[in-house]
Design an enzyme around this catalytic site. Structure first.
Site, PDB file in Angstrom:
ATOM      1  N   TYR A  51     -43.778 -55.763 -66.446  1.00 23.28           N
ATOM      2  CA  TYR A  51     -42.916 -56.832 -66.972  1.00 23.28           C
ATOM      3  C   TYR A  51     -41.451 -56.486 -66.810  1.00 23.28           C
ATOM      4  O   TYR A  51     -41.003 -55.390 -67.165  1.00 23.28           O
ATOM      5  CB  TYR A  51     -43.204 -57.088 -68.462  1.00 23.28           C
ATOM      6  CG  TYR A  51     -42.215 -58.047 -69.095  1.00 23.28           C
ATOM      7  CD1 TYR A  51     -42.248 -59.399 -68.786  1.00 23.28           C
ATOM      8  CD2 TYR A  51     -41.226 -57.580 -69.947  1.00 23.28           C
ATOM      9  CE1 TYR A  51     -41.323 -60.277 -69.329  1.00 23.28           C
ATOM     10  CE2 TYR A  51     -40.296 -58.448 -70.512  1.00 23.28           C
ATOM     11  CZ  TYR A  51     -40.353 -59.795 -70.198  1.00 23.28           C
ATOM     12  OH  TYR A  51     -39.431 -60.658 -70.723  1.00 23.28           O
ATOM     13  N   HIS A  81     -28.563 -66.128 -68.455  1.00 26.64           N
ATOM     14  CA  HIS A  81     -28.441 -65.786 -69.870  1.00 26.64           C
ATOM     15  C   HIS A  81     -26.990 -65.752 -70.357  1.00 26.64           C
ATOM     16  O   HIS A  81     -26.746 -65.559 -71.547  1.00 26.64           O
ATOM     17  CB  HIS A  81     -29.103 -64.434 -70.142  1.00 26.64           C
ATOM     18  CG  HIS A  81     -30.602 -64.480 -70.147  1.00 26.64           C
ATOM     19  ND1 HIS A  81     -31.330 -64.898 -69.067  1.00 26.64           N
ATOM     20  CD2 HIS A  81     -31.513 -64.176 -71.107  1.00 26.64           C
ATOM     21  CE1 HIS A  81     -32.621 -64.839 -69.348  1.00 26.64           C
ATOM     22  NE2 HIS A  81     -32.762 -64.409 -70.582  1.00 26.64           N
ATOM     23  N   TYR A 277     -18.498 -58.799-119.609  1.00 30.82           N
ATOM     24  CA  TYR A 277     -19.396 -58.103-118.680  1.00 30.82           C
ATOM     25  C   TYR A 277     -18.696 -57.676-117.391  1.00 30.82           C
ATOM     26  O   TYR A 277     -19.008 -56.634-116.811  1.00 30.82           O
ATOM     27  CB  TYR A 277     -20.569 -59.013-118.310  1.00 30.82           C
ATOM     28  CG  TYR A 277     -21.629 -59.156-119.371  1.00 30.82           C
ATOM     29  CD1 TYR A 277     -21.522 -58.542-120.606  1.00 30.82           C
ATOM     30  CD2 TYR A 277     -22.764 -59.924-119.122  1.00 30.82           C
ATOM     31  CE1 TYR A 277     -22.505 -58.688-121.576  1.00 30.82           C
ATOM     32  CE2 TYR A 277     -23.756 -60.080-120.069  1.00 30.82           C
ATOM     33  CZ  TYR A 277     -23.624 -59.463-121.302  1.00 30.82           C
ATOM     34  OH  TYR A 277     -24.599 -59.625-122.240  1.00 30.82           O
ATOM     35  N   ARG A 280     -17.127 -54.475-118.485  1.00 33.26           N
ATOM     36  CA  ARG A 280     -18.027 -53.484-119.074  1.00 33.26           C
ATOM     37  C   ARG A 280     -19.166 -53.091-118.136  1.00 33.26           C
ATOM     38  O   ARG A 280     -19.613 -51.938-118.126  1.00 33.26           O
ATOM     39  CB  ARG A 280     -18.591 -54.045-120.377  1.00 33.26           C
ATOM     40  CG  ARG A 280     -19.496 -53.089-121.099  1.00 33.26           C
ATOM     41  CD  ARG A 280     -19.942 -53.542-122.479  1.00 33.26           C
ATOM     42  NE  ARG A 280     -19.828 -54.944-122.771  1.00 33.26           N
ATOM     43  CZ  ARG A 280     -20.798 -55.657-123.348  1.00 33.26           C
ATOM     44  NH1 ARG A 280     -21.949 -55.087-123.646  1.00 33.26           N
ATOM     45  NH2 ARG A 280     -20.624 -56.927-123.640  1.00 33.26           N
ATOM     46  N   PHE A 326     -36.631 -54.617 -79.147  1.00 34.05           N
ATOM     47  CA  PHE A 326     -35.465 -55.491 -79.076  1.00 34.05           C
ATOM     48  C   PHE A 326     -35.327 -56.389 -80.302  1.00 34.05           C
ATOM     49  O   PHE A 326     -34.295 -57.030 -80.487  1.00 34.05           O
ATOM     50  CB  PHE A 326     -35.541 -56.376 -77.830  1.00 34.05           C
ATOM     51  CG  PHE A 326     -36.868 -57.089 -77.699  1.00 34.05           C
ATOM     52  CD1 PHE A 326     -37.230 -58.109 -78.558  1.00 34.05           C
ATOM     53  CD2 PHE A 326     -37.769 -56.714 -76.719  1.00 34.05           C
ATOM     54  CE1 PHE A 326     -38.449 -58.745 -78.443  1.00 34.05           C
ATOM     55  CE2 PHE A 326     -38.993 -57.353 -76.593  1.00 34.05           C
ATOM     56  CZ  PHE A 326     -39.340 -58.374 -77.464  1.00 34.05           C
ATOM     57  N   GLU A 411     -41.314 -66.373 -77.677  1.00 27.35           N
ATOM     58  CA  GLU A 411     -40.522 -65.608 -78.638  1.00 27.35           C
ATOM     59  C   GLU A 411     -40.509 -66.408 -79.944  1.00 27.35           C
ATOM     60  O   GLU A 411     -39.541 -67.093 -80.279  1.00 27.35           O
ATOM     61  CB  GLU A 411     -39.118 -65.379 -78.069  1.00 27.35           C
ATOM     62  CG  GLU A 411     -39.188 -64.533 -76.797  1.00 27.35           C
ATOM     63  CD  GLU A 411     -37.982 -64.673 -75.888  1.00 27.35           C
ATOM     64  OE1 GLU A 411     -36.995 -65.326 -76.300  1.00 27.35           O
ATOM     65  OE2 GLU A 411     -38.029 -64.142 -74.768  1.00 27.35           O
TER      66      GLU A 411
END
Length: 500
Positions: A51, A81, A277, A280, A326, A411
């Site tokens: 692959y 891409h 708060y 504190r 990946f 995917e």
């Protein structure tokens, strides 16, 4: 020049690289790279179907590619891409991304040639940063689009920033004396599979967050003194009984910062029983945030030098195995932890600002101005802090639990790590703005207690704030000095850093 050993990567080293330290892979890494490249060459020569080496990608993984078209396959992969959108990624993050890519390749399991490493190094040495759009990656199969833009620039496509001057890639390469990179088998896939974009973004968020966190601790202590609050909640015995490490550290630091305060000593026998708060419970809330930051740092330290491309080459066996390193889920979780931790740091800080500007709560002049009515004082800076808190809350929902299937369902689960990291960076910047406003308010509150002085450890913090924002006597234009304190904090100029 730092000699990079991918087997010995620490958080301190990553900080140096983030700050722009010059670095290159050590000789042992180069030897491993050469051996893995030879293994890929043998796989191709042997005719085995692997692959990404001699097949298509994603849903086209079962399509065998003839040997005479393997170079075309890798070139087309990068071009197809290179489809990011959005603002360019800051150049210091691109630089870190390139170094992280080198670290991953330097483990010797990716099959790229040394020529590729040398091309990446040339970018670093010449301060030539490819222009990488910030949007377009879902964090699996790696950061495909951002990494593709990085490699496309080396191939003569897109744009390159030469020390601040942006040029078309062919013109930039010519000026650099470089020829366009020609990819060999598997190299395109090795270069765009990986989590380096997500990891670089998350590390940037982390390293800025530790500076803001340190300033928030100092701001919290300064606010306690401005309120004439109590240091008793920071007694180490309280935190020891709970045992949470972050709480123990934060309580100790707050106690240290307040030690020796004349203001604190002046009201030791006052009738106040408890502070709100946000004053504190600082050890409990800030400590929990610190623990998240430490855990995120640990994850990113590991991820920075991980082998995250695909397939992974095992040169000693002469094999290449397709897996899923990946997938950037670890980086996604780390970035979301940073985002959530810092969101709470900002939320707590804004509540302290609100107390300080409220005369019923603080006992100080309304909105910390000596001439209220005609002057609004810090009324609207507190509104700005509230706006930033609201914005942070809208971004704090974890991106890591989201997923949109891609590549025709091949995917089918992705990490959204770069989205998580980009949100974390934005939240950290907002928190720097909130804490900066608190520092200005707390410094003003301290001034009202003169001639009594705050503690010796807090006096330098007060002075640094006053370098950017003077004592308030009447209304003035706020934005520039608020931005100056914010910028100083992000640059580490208020209280340093605090992760260790």
């Amino acid at each position: 020049m730092i000699s990079l050993d991918p087997e010995q990567v620490s958080l301190d080293l990553l900080r140096q690289l983030w700050l722009g330290a010059e670095a290159r892979l050590d000789e042992a890494s180069r030897e491993r790279i050469a051996i893995s490249a030879e293994a890929v060459a043998r796989i191709v020569a042997g005719g085995e179907t692997v692959y990404g080496v001699n097949t298509g990608f994603g849903l086209l993984a079962n399509t065998r590619i003839p040997d005479d078209r393997l170079a075309e396959l890798q070139t087309n992969l990068i071009l197809s891409h290179s489809c990011g959108l959005g603002e360019p990624t800051p150049r210091h993050i691109v630089r870190l991304m390139i170094v992280l890519k080198q670290l991953g390749l330097g483990r010797g399991h990716s099959g790229v040639r040394l020529a590729v490493i040398d091309a990446l190094q040339a970018l670093l040495d010449r301060d030539a940063m490819p222009v990488i759009p910030s949007q377009g990656s879902v964090g699996a199969s790696g950061d495909l689009a951002p990494l593709a833009h990085l490699i496309a620039a080396l191939m003569g496509h897109g744009r390159i920033d030469l020390a601040g001057e942006t040029l078309p890639a062919p013109q930039a390469l010519q000026r650099l004396g470089m020829s366009p990179l020609e990819l060999g088998p598997k190299e395109g896939l090795a270069l765009i599979n990986g989590t380096q974009f997500s990891c670089a973004l998350a590390l940037d968020a982390l390293f800025r967050a530790e500076r803001v966190f340190a300033a928030a601790i100092a701001a919290g202590a300064l606010s306690v003194d401005a309120l004439k609050g109590s240091a008793k909640p920071f007694d180490p015995r309280i935190s020891a009984l709970r045992g949470q490490p972050g709480q123990v550290r934060v309580a100790a630091e707050l106690a240290r910062l307040l030690e020796g305060s004349e203001i604190l000593a002046s009201h030791g026998r006052c009738g106040r029983v408890q502070d709100p708060y946000s004053f504190r419970c600082q050890p409990q809330v800030m400590g929990a945030s610190l623990d998240l930051l430490v855990n995120a740092a640990r994850t990113l330290e590991i991820e920075a030098a991980a082998v995250t491309d695909n397939p992974i080459v095992f040169a000693d066996e002469g094999s290449a195995i397709s897996g899923g390193n990946f997938h950037a889920q670890p980086a996604a979780f780390a970035a979301d932890m940073i985002a959530m931790a810092m969101c709470e740091v900002g939320s707590l800080s804004e509540r302290r600002i609100s107390v300080l500007v409220d005369p019923k709560m603080s006992g100080l002049p309304a909105f910390l101005t000596p001439d209220g009515g005609v002057n609004s004082g810090m009324m609207i800076p507190q509104v700005t802090a509230a706006a930033l808190v609201a914005e942070n809350r809208s971004m704090a929902f974890p991106a890591s639990v989201d997923s949109i299937p891609t590549s025709a369902g091949q995917e089918d689960h992705v990490s959204m790590a770069p989205i998580a990291a980009r949100k974390a960076r934005a939240i950290v910047a907002n928190v720097a703005g909130i804490v900066g406003i608190e520092l200005i308010a707390a410094a003003q509150g301290i001034d009202y207690h003169a001639p009594l002085a705050t503690g010796p450890s807090l006096q330098p913090i007060h002075a640094r704030v006053r370098e950017h924002s003077g004592h308030l006597t009447r209304d003035r234009y706020w934005a520039d000095e608020m931005a100056a304190v914010q910028a100083a904090m992000l640059a580490g100029g208020i209280a340093g850093a605090w992760l260790g």
